[in-house]
Each structure stands twice: as structure tokens, then as C-alpha cells.
Write a protein that holds these residues in place. Structure first.
Motif, PDB file in Angstrom:
ATOM      1  N   GLY A 663      17.727  48.617  24.477  1.00 32.78           N
ATOM      2  CA  GLY A 663      17.088  48.653  25.777  1.00 32.78           C
ATOM      3  C   GLY A 663      16.557  50.005  26.199  1.00 32.78           C
ATOM      4  N   VAL A 664      16.236  50.910  25.243  1.00 35.81           N
ATOM      5  CA  VAL A 664      15.708  52.216  25.645  1.00 35.81           C
ATOM      6  C   VAL A 664      14.194  52.173  25.805  1.00 35.81           C
ATOM      7  CG1 VAL A 664      17.618  53.506  24.600  1.00 35.81           C
ATOM      8  CG2 VAL A 664      15.581  52.959  23.230  1.00 35.81           C
ATOM      9  N   GLY A 665      13.426  51.159  25.278  1.00 38.35           N
ATOM     10  CA  GLY A 665      11.988  51.005  25.498  1.00 38.35           C
ATOM     11  C   GLY A 665      11.114  51.791  24.545  1.00 38.35           C
ATOM     12  N   PHE A 666      11.616  52.181  23.358  1.00 35.36           N
ATOM     13  CA  PHE A 666      10.792  52.870  22.368  1.00 35.36           C
ATOM     14  C   PHE A 666      10.523  51.957  21.167  1.00 35.36           C
ATOM     15  CE2 PHE A 666      12.698  56.347  24.762  1.00 35.36           C
ATOM     16  CZ  PHE A 666      11.617  57.190  24.935  1.00 35.36           C
ATOM     17  N   VAL A 667       9.397  52.291  20.494  1.00 32.54           N
ATOM     18  CA  VAL A 667       8.991  51.461  19.336  1.00 32.54           C
ATOM     19  C   VAL A 667       9.867  51.825  18.148  1.00 32.54           C
ATOM     20  CG1 VAL A 667       7.154  50.916  17.714  1.00 32.54           C
ATOM     21  CG2 VAL A 667       6.606  51.282  20.130  1.00 32.54           C
ATOM     22  N   PHE A 668      10.485  50.802  17.550  1.00 30.54           N
ATOM     23  CA  PHE A 668      11.328  51.028  16.378  1.00 30.54           C
ATOM     24  C   PHE A 668      10.502  50.837  15.101  1.00 30.54           C
ATOM     25  CE2 PHE A 668      14.177  49.317  13.119  1.00 30.54           C
ATOM     26  CZ  PHE A 668      15.042  50.355  12.982  1.00 30.54           C
ATOM     27  N   SER A 669       9.527  49.778  15.112  1.00 29.73           N
ATOM     28  CA  SER A 669       8.650  49.506  13.955  1.00 29.73           C
ATOM     29  C   SER A 669       7.488  48.601  14.406  1.00 29.73           C
ATOM     30  CB  SER A 669       9.423  48.863  12.811  1.00 29.73           C
ATOM     31  OG  SER A 669       9.923  47.583  13.221  1.00 29.73           O
ATOM     32  N   SER A 670       6.508  48.411  13.476  1.00 32.04           N
ATOM     33  CA  SER A 670       5.357  47.526  13.781  1.00 32.04           C
ATOM     34  C   SER A 670       5.038  46.640  12.586  1.00 32.04           C
ATOM     35  CB  SER A 670       4.120  48.363  14.152  1.00 32.04           C
ATOM     36  OG  SER A 670       3.678  49.101  13.029  1.00 32.04           O
ATOM     37  N   ASP A 671       4.384  45.548  12.875  1.00 35.77           N
ATOM     38  CA  ASP A 671       3.938  44.608  11.819  1.00 35.77           C
ATOM     39  C   ASP A 671       2.514  44.142  12.163  1.00 35.77           C
ATOM     40  OD1 ASP A 671       3.829  42.936   9.631  1.00 35.77           O
ATOM     41  OD2 ASP A 671       4.774  41.256  10.713  1.00 35.77           O
TER      42      ASP A 671
END
Length: 689
Positions: A663-671
């Protein structure tokens, strides 16, 4: 033509014009024949056809259209003969012949399209002016004979020469109509005076046509002679209560001299009529060309004001037919001539005119007349103182003297008859096949002069050689007279004219003027020749052909249309190969990205349907495939910031929680992951922590 045809009776009557309601009911009026001739008012109706004033829609001119009556047009044999004769008549390109433009069959309606000649006929002139002077008569007749001469040279016989078939235009031009038509009707028909059908006006029929129906150019000559008689006298030479009676008189009675009806005509005019209308056709001029020469001689004599010309009269007058009989010879026996009313006549009627009258006077009585008693001469009364002396009576010598004078007179007349009838004439030498110089030398050696007449074509006599003579070889000609030479033009051949680039109508007119016949038209596509123009002829231009030979035309249909197929969605290479095979040009208008059309395929095409012509251009838009964009790195970026960045690049963003979400609101990864190339507008999924 522009005047009525002869009436069905063929006896010179004017055809009766139908009333207005009848003309309105004519099924031909208003029709368009062969998609070309709009039929107008009927000009006349005859026994075989009706003539209409018509408009040639193709050439925008007024013509006369002769339409065969349905009964004749339905006869296939007649129609075929009619077509052949129409083609032959069309060959007569002569200023005094009504031109034949076209012939056709429109759903069973057989017709001829001809020159329209507004004016009147020679029959109208006869009614108004006859009897007329011989100068005026020959002036009217000369164009007719000239036209017939051209026809006879072309192998055509008119067979229906009469005043109704001679048209006189308003500007004075003289035209002969209906060439070939009478021959077409009678080609296979046996005509006799009893059992057959007499085609032609009976008042102008030659005796041989009445007897057996077969005739040559001399039948036309006979009809011209009858027309000349009618112009000079104002009446026909033979009358009767029925056509059969008139035909009988043509066979058994000579045409009387026109001077019997109109005194003071020159003898040579009588001789011209007698020669042309001789019942023995061997006595007539061989054709209208020979008659034309004789007409010119008579016209010249009239212009010179000669009231008499014994030499011309003797030259024109028919030669008496001579026969011998096994009877006791006498000074006037042994010569007979045909006579319809007597079995034979004496030589008095066969002798030439200069000696005929005195000879007839000298022999008017066959039996000697008894001498009249002569009164005794008055003697003075004797004186009583004077002795009367008697003298023995002498025998009279007047009797032997009269006998001797009569014998000398008869001998002189016989010598005169021999001189005027035979001695002045020599035999025409045979010069056929010689060139002009050799023929002239031969004739001059015989004491004759040579003149050159109209040349004529021949399939057998080489050009420049003598084809015929007038008189013919072996015929009689006056000592020192003139022999007319007909030189050969060689075989009659005509070059096929250059027709390329002309319209079909112009080409047909050129063929007609070139004495050739139009066959058929074949249409072909052409990229260079406009539609409706002639591409070439078969046989080709320049080839020499016999007269009336058939020439076919190849006419352009214009450029060949090419059906265009829509190649949208197909590969550019395949579309280019197919279109270039059809001689079309493929032009790539642009290349565009497409998410739906694979790279190298056609996105759009102009035109996509319809027809084009060879060399036309087809424009295409080619796909470059989808527009690929590199996915940027968004790891450790705030979700909102990363979303804005991706959307600015045209991506669609979807946010999901990762498996390690805290719940910190940062991007961890993308697809797709950062660095991958994906189509613009693709969906990028962001996994937040």
C-alpha cells in the motif's frame, strides 16, 4: 430521283397521287429504315415500288427512297437479283444518271436510296412543248443517250427508256432514272407478246422484246428512237386500243417518218429515226455510244442550217435487206424488202431517195398506154391553078428513138442506183488489235480517215490497241469517210483507296466513287484510332481490283476498357503484377502505419472499381504495419506519475496490485516490461507495491 415513277400500266400516264388520308395511312411514312433513312411524304407509286422523299440521318441530306412493294420484296429470288442490279447500277458514276447511294433490307422491306432530283420529267416537256424543233429535241435527248452509252459500256441495259424515266432538275440538269431495275425484274422471266409479262412501257418496247423477251443494248436504242419521234411529232408512232395491239404494231409496222406528221423536217432527221427504230435490230446502231455519234452528226448539220445532206442521209438510213427469188429476171426484180402489208416490193422502194422519184415516175405503169390519135395538121386549101403534088409517106423514127431513150434512162437510173446504193461505199478494213498509229495508217491506205471515239475497258485487248470500230470490220463506209476507233483502256481495275482515318460512311462513299463495293464492317479495339474510324481495309489500300469487287472494313471500337479489381488487404507485389499484366500503371501514393493491415499490404486503392484504359494509373496506400513504441521504465515511480508518462506515449494504462502489495503506491513492475516495443495504443499493466 425526285419525280413519279411510271404508272403500272406502263403507257406513259402520270401516277395518281393518293389523297391525304391515304398518305397518312401509308405504313412506310414515318418509319426509319435501317436506322438511317427517315421516310417522309410519298412522291409516287408505281407497279413495282413506291418512291418517298426521305432524310439520311447519318449524312443529313435529302434522298429519294424507293421501297419495293411487299409482294416483290418477299420473293427471295427477286430480292437477290434486286441487290445485284442495285450494286451494278451504283457503278454508274455519270452526270446524267440518277445516283444510287445505298440498298438495304429492313425486316423484309427492300429499298434503294437514291439521289433526290427536284424538278419535272421529260413527259412534262412533251406535254408542253411537243412537237418541237429537231434542234431542241436533240438537245434534250443528247444527255439521255450519253447516260445510256455509259451504261452500255458498263454492261447494263436499261430496258425501260421513256420520258417518265428522264428527270429534268430545276437547274436544267438531265438525269436518267431506274437503271438496272427493269433488268432485275426480267432477269429470269421469259417475256412474249402472248404468254409472258411485258416489263416496260409497251409504247417504247423493241420488237425483239415483244417477240421473245431477250434484248441487248439495241433495245434501248429503239426506245430512244421512239422518244425522239415523240419529241418531234408530239405523239407516239403506234397507237392501239390495247397494249397488245401496240406491241403487234411494233413487231409488224415500221415507225413512220416524223416528216409525215411534221413537214419540212430534214431527210437526215427522218433517217436518224428510221435507223434507231429499225425493226431489224442488226440495222440499228450497236449501242448508245454509236447512236450518240450519229446524234452529234445530225445536231451539227442542224447547227449549220442544212436543209438537206444526201451523204448524211444515205449514211444514216437503214440499208435495205436484199433477197433473191427464182423468178424471171427483169430490170426491177430481184430485190425485195420486208413489208408488213405486202409479200414483196420491187426495187423501186429499195433504191436511194435521189433516184427513187424519177424512177418511180418513169415506171409508174406496168402496161404501155395506147397512143392517143393525133389530129391531122391543117393544110391550106389548094388553089385551082396550083397542082397538088403528093410525096410518099415516110416511116416514123420516133418509136425506136423513144424506146432507145427509155432504155438509156433505165440504164442510167440503174447505174445511179448502183452508185448511190453500193459503188460509193467501200469495206471497212479490219484493224482490231492494232495500235492507233497502225490502224490509222491502214485506214488511210484504204482511202479512209480515222477518228478516235471514247475509249473502253477490255479484259482481252491490251491497253492502247483498237477494241472496236464504227463501222465494224467488213461493214460499209463511204469512200473517203471516217471510221471511229475505240481504243482499249486494258482491264478495268481500280485501286483500293486509302480509307484509314475515315468514318465508316465516308469510307463507303469512297469505295462507291472508286467503283468498288462495300462488303461488311468488322469492329476491333484500338488504342490509337478513335471509335467509329476505319483502321484498315481488306484488301489493303493500293491493291488493284476489278470493278464492283467487295472490300471489307475494319472499324475501330475505340480504346478497350479494362475492368479494375479491388486489391485492398492484399500484398502490394501481387496487386502490382496483376495490374501490370493489364497494362495499367501502379503508383504507391503513400505508406501508413496500420494496426489492422499487415506491413506491405494495401490499405486503400484508387479507383477501387469500374473501368480504366491501357496506361491509366491505379493509386495505392501501403501499410507499414503497426506504429511500435518502446515501453519506458516506470519501476519505483509513483503510480500516478507513471500513468501520466505512459498515456503521453499513447498507451492505455491499467493498475493492479502486485503479490507483494503493502500500500505504498509505487510501481513494482510493468507488463510489457520496460524496453519492449509494442504498438502504440497497447495496454500497459502497472503492478503497484
Amino acid at each position: 430521283m425526285g419525280r413519279p415513277d411510271p404508272s403500272p400500266s406502263g403507257d406513259g400516264g402520270r401516277p395518281v397521287q393518293p389523297p391525304e388520308h391515304a398518305r397518312a395511312a401509308d405504313p412506310v411514312v414515318g418509319r426509319i429504315l435501317d436506322r438511317r433513312y427517315r421516310i417522309g411524304a410519298r412522291i409516287a407509286r408505281g407497279g413495282m415500288a413506291s418512291v418517298y422523299e426521305a432524310t439520311d440521318l447519318r449524312l443529313d441530306r435529302t434522298v429519294a427512297v424507293k421501297v419495293m412493294h411487299p409482294g416483290l420484296g418477299d420473293d427471295d429470288d427477286f430480292a437477290q437479283r434486286f441487290v445485284r442490279e442495285a450494286r451494278a447500277a451504283a457503278r454508274l458514276n455519270h452526270p446524267h444518271v440518277v445516283g444510287v447511294f445505298d440498298q438495304g433490307d429492313d425486316d423484309g422491306t427492300v429499298f434503294l436510296a437514291m439521289e433526290y432530283v427536284p424538278g419535272h420529267t421529260l413527259r412534262d416537256v412533251v406535254r408542253k412543248e411537243a412537237p418541237m424543233t429537231p434542234t431542241r429535241a436533240l438537245a434534250l435527248l443528247e444527255p439521255v443517250v450519253s447516260a445510256l452509252a455509259a451504261a452500255h459500256r458498263a454492261g447494263l441495259i436499261h430496258r425501260d427508256v421513256k420520258p417518265e424515266n428522264v428527270l429534268i432538275a430545276d437547274d436544267g440538269r438531265v438525269k436518267v432514272a431506274d437503271f438496272g431495275l427493269a433488268r432485275a425484274v426480267s432477269a429470269d422471266t421469259q417475256h412474249t407478246a402472248t404468254g409472258g409479262v411485258l416489263i416496260g412501257t409497251v409504247s417504247y418496247l423493241a420488237p425483239e422484246l415483244v417477240v421473245d423477251g431477250r434484248a441487248d443494248a439495241r433495245a434501248d436504242v429503239y426506245a430512244v428512237g421512239v422518244v425522239l419521234y415523240e419529241l418531234l411529232t408530239g405523239r407516239k408512232p403506234h397507237d392501239g386500243e390495247s397494249p397488245i395491239q401496240v406491241a403487234y404494231k411494233h413487231v409488224h409496222e415500221d415507225v413512220p417518218p416524223p416528216s409525215e406528221a411534221v413537214p419540212d423536217l430534214p431527210d437526215y432527221v427522218d433517217a436518224l429515226v428510221a435507223r434507231a427504230t429499225s425493226r431489224d435490230r442488226s440495222q440499228r446502231p450497236a449501242d448508245a455510244g454509236v447512236l450518240l455519234h450519229q446524234v452529234h452528226r445530225v445536231a451539227q448539220a442542224l447547227r449549220e442550217g442544212l436543209t438537206d445532206d444526201e451523204e448524211l442521209t444515205a449514211d444514216l438510213a437503214p440499208r435495205p435487206r436484199v433477197e433473191t427469188e427464182d423468178t424471171t429476171p427483169d430490170p426491177f426484180d430481184g430485190f425485195v424488202v420486208e413489208d408488213p402489208d405486202h409479200e414483196r416490193t420491187t426495187a423501186l422502194e429499195a433504191l436511194p431517195r435521189p433516184v427513187e422519184a424519177p424512177l418511180a415516175a418513169a415506171t409508174r405503169s406496168e402496161q404501155p398506154r395506147p397512143a392517143r390519135p393525133r389530129p391531122a395538121a391543117a393544110r391550106p386549101a389548094p388553089s385551082r391553078a396550083t397542082a397538088i403534088t403528093t410525096v410518099p409517106r415516110r416511116r416514123s423514127r420516133k418509136g425506136p428513138l423513144v424506146f432507145l431513150l427509155a432504155l438509156l434512162l433505165v440504164a442510167g437510173l440503174g447505174v445511179g442506183a448502183w452508185w448511190f446504193g453500193y459503188a460509193r461505199y467501200t469495206t471497212t478494213p479490219g484493224v482490231l488489235g492494232l495500235d492507233q498509229a497502225a490502224a490509222t495508217a491502214t485506214l488511210e491506205k484504204a482511202g479512209l480517215e480515222a477518228a478516235t471515239g471514247d475509249p473502253a475497258y477490255s479484259e482481252t485487248v491490251p491497253a492502247g490497241m483498237v477494241l472496236a470500230t464504227d463501222p465494224e470490220p467488213g461493214g460499209n463506209v463511204l469512200d473517203g469517210g471516217t471510221v471511229e476507233l475505240t481504243l482499249s483502256l486494258g482491264p478495268e481495275r481500280y485501286d483500293v483507296p486509302a480509307l484509314a482515318g475515315l468514318t465508316e460512311d465516308q469510307a463507303q462513299d469512297a469505295l462507291r466513287e472508286g467503283h468498288l463495293a462495300f462488303g461488311e464492317s468488322v469492329e476491333r479495339w484500338s488504342e490509337k484510332v478513335p471509335a467509329g474510324q476505319v483502321m484498315r481495309s481488306d484488301p489493303p489500300a493500293g491493291q488493284s481490283l476489278k470493278p464492283d469487287a467487295v472490300v471489307d472494313l475494319v472499324v475501330s471500337k475505340g480504346r478497350k476498357p479494362i475492368e479494375v479489381k479491388d486489391f485492398t488487404g492484399e500484398s502490394l507485389s501481387r496487386a502490382t503484377a496483376a495490374l501490370e499484366r493489364k497494362k495499367l500503371v501502379v503508383k504507391v501514393v503513400s505508406e501508413e502505419f496500420s494496426d489492422t493491415v499487415p506491413e506491405g499490404d494495401i490499405i486503400s486503392q484508387t479507383p477501387s472499381s469500374g473501368t480504366l484504359f491501357r496506361g491509366d494509373t491505379v493509386g495505392v496506400v501501403v501499410s507499414k504495419g503497426p506504429d511500435l513504441v518502446e515501453v519506458p521504465s516506470t519501476v519505483a515511480m509513483g503510480v500516478e506519475a507513471a500513468t501520466d508518462k505512459l498515456e503521453d506515449l499513447g498507451f492505455v494504462v491499467r493498475v493492479e496490485n502486485s503479490s507483494n502489495y503493502i500500500g505504498v503506491g509505487f510501481v513494482f513492475s510493468s507488463d510489457p516490461a520496460a524496453g519492449e516495443l509494442v504498438p502504440r495504443g497497447s495496454t500497459i499493466t502497472l503492478y503497484q507495491i
